[in-house]
Design a protein around this motif. Structure first.
Motif, PDB file in Angstrom:
ATOM      1  N   THR A  89       1.056  45.305 -11.629  1.00 23.27           N
ATOM      2  CA  THR A  89       0.771  44.047 -11.302  1.00 23.27           C
ATOM      3  C   THR A  89       0.441  43.888  -9.924  1.00 23.27           C
ATOM      4  O   THR A  89       0.090  44.857  -9.325  1.00 23.27           O
ATOM      5  CB  THR A  89       2.095  43.020 -11.615  1.00 23.27           C
ATOM      6  N   CYS A  91      -2.256  42.864  -6.476  1.00 26.03           N
ATOM      7  CA  CYS A  91      -3.435  42.671  -5.908  1.00 26.03           C
ATOM      8  C   CYS A  91      -4.495  43.547  -6.653  1.00 26.03           C
ATOM      9  O   CYS A  91      -5.757  43.496  -7.035  1.00 26.03           O
ATOM     10  CB  CYS A  91      -3.760  42.626  -4.377  1.00 26.03           C
ATOM     11  N   GLU A  94      -5.403  42.955 -10.121  1.00 26.33           N
ATOM     12  CA  GLU A  94      -6.215  41.624 -10.071  1.00 26.33           C
ATOM     13  C   GLU A  94      -7.606  42.045  -9.919  1.00 26.33           C
ATOM     14  O   GLU A  94      -8.420  41.639 -10.541  1.00 26.33           O
ATOM     15  CB  GLU A  94      -5.528  40.432  -9.204  1.00 26.33           C
ATOM     16  N   ARG A  97      -8.788  45.585 -12.383  1.00 27.24           N
ATOM     17  CA  ARG A  97      -8.149  45.754 -14.069  1.00 27.24           C
ATOM     18  C   ARG A  97      -8.943  46.522 -14.945  1.00 27.24           C
ATOM     19  O   ARG A  97      -8.722  47.527 -15.512  1.00 27.24           O
ATOM     20  CB  ARG A  97      -7.612  44.454 -14.452  1.00 27.24           C
ATOM     21  N   GLY A 112      -2.615  40.545 -13.508  1.00 25.08           N
ATOM     22  CA  GLY A 112      -3.014  40.028 -12.312  1.00 25.08           C
ATOM     23  C   GLY A 112      -1.869  39.302 -11.449  1.00 25.08           C
ATOM     24  O   GLY A 112      -0.827  39.192 -11.784  1.00 25.08           O
ATOM     25  N   THR A 113      -2.508  38.798 -10.476  1.00 27.01           N
ATOM     26  CA  THR A 113      -1.501  38.079  -9.231  1.00 27.01           C
ATOM     27  C   THR A 113      -0.922  36.762  -9.914  1.00 27.01           C
ATOM     28  O   THR A 113      -0.047  36.111  -9.367  1.00 27.01           O
ATOM     29  CB  THR A 113      -2.273  37.793  -7.807  1.00 27.01           C
TER      30      THR A 113
END
Length: 437
Positions: A89, A91, A94, A97, A112-113
């Motif tokens: 998970t 930054c 995000e 990916r 993601g964030t």
């Protein structure tokens, strides 16, 4: 039946990057614990559990490399059967990916964030809305981070944070006070206010810059003795914050205000919305409003187009301003930022040489400022015992990035997590040595 399925799942959360990520990991772990999951933070290899969650950083090249290496390490452990599942998970996930899914497919899932509920579901847990602000803190018991906003609306050319964290969203004063009260009940004495941009706080929900009003509310929280401000932005700084700082003893006479550069041509290209003259005046206003306050800043050298003359202007500014604390970084050329359209024309060795030169200059300034502290008595918080010393901090020092006060444990006993008055007996560039007064 396979014995593996009888084993109780143990989740190990690994955090890379900044204090905002630390906060997010603490929220995740609080949710997992409330769901009855066994969870720990960065457990040693022998007891790290069978499910790994890596909270990544995607800010600049070095941080990205560290995150990628950590993912590869645990993907390899999964291949070897040492762990069962790996989730990623934060930054980096995000921002990259699709690339990560292609390049490191052995990770079970990337998030993601803003996908905490989905991550929890993958870990067999439900997102509990009633846990507002409840976290499993990973910092020493006496301090905790308080994230007052997420995201950033600033247009800085070099920065990828809006790509990873989105637009600025402030938390309400009521929610933050409730969270602070919960932390205080658990023994936290120092709140470190963090956001991508503290000074923008409130514009979205209160239609005005409202940091001063938030501080007025937080100083009323019983048990909190210090409140520290991190990551202020120089453009549009709300000056009423300084009035509250001067008036309220709980607010540390300390501010972290990343300036990045001072040459007008570089500031313009960086889209910082300010000038050398305005920034210099702002710092003078800070020191006039709150005499003796510590100012921490961060600078970037080697930005596209930075000439030797720009660098000399920056050096002269550092020498003139005599910042109490400083970090200096070599520019990192980040794709999808505005500056990525510019030619990254300062060679890496020149960037590094300039960063070293600035830090050399700063270490002399820091040495001089620290000598002035010898013989003075400061209220210090004792964070930990490390080796032969108890390690504390004054109100002018934030954890992990600033000076520390070292007390000889063979001669003196002080209680960790408590405030103690310490007389400074010796000083180096970045450390103070003291004894109980």
């Amino acid at each position: 039946m396979r014995t593996k399925s009888l084993k109780k799942n143990k989740i190990n959360v690994i955090t890379l990057g900044c204090s905002k990520n630390v906060y997010d990991s603490e929220v995740l772990m609080g949710q997992l614990r409330a769901n009855g999951k066994e969870v720990q933070h960065e457990a040693p290899a022998a007891e790290e559990g069978n499910i790994i969650v890596i909270n990544t950083c995607g800010f600049i090249d070095n941080a990205k490399a560290e995150s990628v290496n950590m993912i590869l390490e645990y993907a390899d452990k999964k291949d070897k059967g040492l762990v069962d599942k790996v989730f990623v998970t934060g930054c980096l996930s995000e921002r990259y990916r699709p690339d990560l899914e292609k390049e490191i497919p052995n990770v079970d899932q990337y998030f993601g964030t803003t996908e905490l509920p989905q991550l929890l579901k993958a870990l067999g847990a439900d997102y509990k809305h009633e846990l507002l602000g409840e976290r499993l803190t990973t910092t020493p018991k006496n301090y905790a981070y308080l994230k007052i906003a997420e995201g950033c609306d600033r247009p800085c050319s070099f920065c990828a944070i809006p790509l990873m964290r989105g637009k600025h969203v402030s938390q309400s004063i009521e929610k933050l006070v409730k969270e602070a009260e919960g932390l205080a009940k658990n023994g936290v004495k120092e709140l470190i206010l963090i956001a991508q941009d503290l000074t923008y706080y409130g514009l979205d929900i209160y239609k005005k810059r409202n940091l001063a009003e938030l501080l007025e509310a937080l100083v009323k929280v019983e048990g909190i003795e210090w409140i520290r401000l991190h990551y202020a932005f120089p453009t549009g700084f709300p000056m009423d914050v300084l009035e509250v700082m001067k008036r309220e003893p709980k607010i540390c006479n300390y501010i972290d205000i990343p300036l990045q550069h001072i040459s007008d041509s570089i500031l313009k290209s960086m889209r910082r919305g300010t000038t050398q003259a305005k920034t210099t005046q702002l710092l003078k206003d800070f020191r006039a409003a709150v005499p003796g306050m510590a100012i921490r800043t961060t600078l970037i050298v080697g930005y596209p187009g930075e000439t030797q003359e720009d660098f000399e202007i920056l050096k002269d500014f550092v020498q003139e301003m005599k910042f109490d604390r400083m970090g200096c970084f070599a520019y990192s050329h980040e794709e999808n930022t505005h500056a990525y359209l510019l030619e990254d024309d300062v060679p890496d060795d020149v960037k590094q040489a300039r960063a070293n030169e600035i830090m050399e200059l700063q270490s002399q300034i820091s040495w001089d400022l620290n000598q002035e502290k010898v013989g003075q008595v400061y209220k210090c918080i004792i964070d930990r015992k490390e080796g032969a010393h108890f390690v504390g901090r004054t109100e002018f020092d934030s954890p992990d990035v600033d000076n520390e006060v070292l007390i000889d444990a063979s001669k003196h006993y002080v209680k960790t997590g408590e405030f103690v008055n310490i007389r400074i007996i010796e000083a180096t560039e970045f450390d103070l040595y003291g004894e109980p007064a």
